[in-house]
Design an enzyme around this catalytic site. Structure first.
Site, PDB file in Angstrom:
ATOM      1  N   SER A 141      67.461  -3.951 -55.260  1.00  0.00           N
ATOM      2  CA  SER A 141      67.029  -2.742 -55.964  1.00  0.00           C
ATOM      3  C   SER A 141      66.946  -1.604 -54.955  1.00  0.00           C
ATOM      4  O   SER A 141      66.799  -1.842 -53.748  1.00  0.00           O
ATOM      5  CB  SER A 141      65.645  -2.960 -56.596  1.00  0.00           C
ATOM      6  OG  SER A 141      65.069  -1.741 -57.014  1.00  0.00           O
ATOM      7  N   TYR A 154      56.809  -5.770 -55.375  1.00  0.00           N
ATOM      8  CA  TYR A 154      58.160  -5.748 -55.925  1.00  0.00           C
ATOM      9  C   TYR A 154      59.133  -5.143 -54.911  1.00  0.00           C
ATOM     10  O   TYR A 154      60.199  -5.707 -54.641  1.00  0.00           O
ATOM     11  CB  TYR A 154      58.194  -4.949 -57.230  1.00  0.00           C
ATOM     12  CG  TYR A 154      59.570  -4.812 -57.812  1.00  0.00           C
ATOM     13  CD1 TYR A 154      60.316  -5.933 -58.182  1.00  0.00           C
ATOM     14  CD2 TYR A 154      60.155  -3.555 -57.984  1.00  0.00           C
ATOM     15  CE1 TYR A 154      61.584  -5.808 -58.713  1.00  0.00           C
ATOM     16  CE2 TYR A 154      61.422  -3.424 -58.523  1.00  0.00           C
ATOM     17  CZ  TYR A 154      62.137  -4.549 -58.878  1.00  0.00           C
ATOM     18  OH  TYR A 154      63.403  -4.420 -59.400  1.00  0.00           O
TER      19      TYR A 154
END
Length: 267
Positions: A141, A154
């Site tokens: 990501s 995350y």
């Protein structure tokens, strides 16, 4: 019918990015092994893809956050020599700030985003290297390099995915194994519902359709990119980032602290 290229095993394949990878790889001539938690969604996806593409599609319901289920998929990767592509897509995110995040949920995120991905890559890599071919696609990501947005754990989990991909590229590149890290930005999937951010709160101009994201990632793979950031207009920006990192690396370890850290007399 497309030419047979082996089998692609895709995790998180029942919806979103994983389902689109399944569609695109089947159309490229790969048979499929689809892995996700929902048996019903997987069965429907397998039937639909098989009818649409003529490929062999197998569905394996598994919760990769559970060690027994994870071990079953690891065994499949070790034993099935037809598998030539692993798409490590399963994972989830959060937007909760540190002070309000549930630490047990953060641990579960690490189990899936980090531990499961690592074990599957380790299960696939030896066979790929021994056969002199194979592709590992790790879905990271943009928070891997921009951790100040969304949840810190995350971001850290996706930074791990990027770092692991760099290491795998370094170790396996000369053995015929391709490794690609994909760093999507905001993508039109159910990620936002799971992460606790209403999709309607995001500006449309920053959210990419999942189909476009996967197509861009595969285009990057086709051109030999090791890291693909689908939204980045100038690939040279990433090249310069990497060049700066590698140029600095010889100076990161020494027998004494840098001069700027040595004690000086104070008046």
């Amino acid at each position: 019918m497309a030419h047979q290229k082996g089998t692609a095993l895709i995790t998180g394949a029942s919806s979103g990015i994983g389902a689109i990878y399944a569609d695109r790889l089947a159309k490229r001539g790969y048979d499929l092994v689809l892995v996700a938690r929902s048996a019903e969604k997987l069965a429907a996806a397998a039937t639909r893809l098989s009818l649409a593409t003529g490929r062999k599609v197998e569905a394996i319901p598994a919760d990769l956050g559970k060690s027994a289920d994870l071990a079953r998929i690891e065994d499949r990767l070790r034993q099935d020599t037809s598998i030539t592509v692993l798409v490590n897509n399963a994972g989830f995110g959060s937007a909760a700030p540190l002070l309000s995040a549930d630490v047990d949920e953060m641990e579960a995120m690490i189990d899936l985003n980090v531990t499961a991905l690592t074990r599957l890559a380790y299960a696939a890599a030896p066979g790929f290297a021994a056969r002199g071919e194979g592709t590992i696609i790790n879905i990271s990501s943009i928070v891997a390099i921009y951790p100040e947005v969304l949840n810190g754990v995350y971001g850290a989990s996706k930074a791990y995915v990027l770092a692991l991909s760099h290491s795998l590229q370094h170790e396996l590149g000369d053995k015929g194994v391709r490794v690609q890290a994909v760093l999507p930005g905001a993508t039109e999937t159910n990620f936002w519902a799971v992460a606790g951010v209403p999709r309607e709160h995001l500006p449309n101009e920053m959210v990419m359709p999942a189909e476009d994201m996967v197509d861009a990632a595969l285009a990057g793979l086709d051109t030999g990119e090791r890291v693909t950031i689908p939204a980045l207009p100038d690939g040279g920006e990433w090249d310069r980032w990497e060049a700066a990192r590698l140029a600095m690396s010889p100076r990161l370890s020494a027998s004494a602290p840098a001069v700027r850290y040595r004690q000086r007399e104070t008046v």
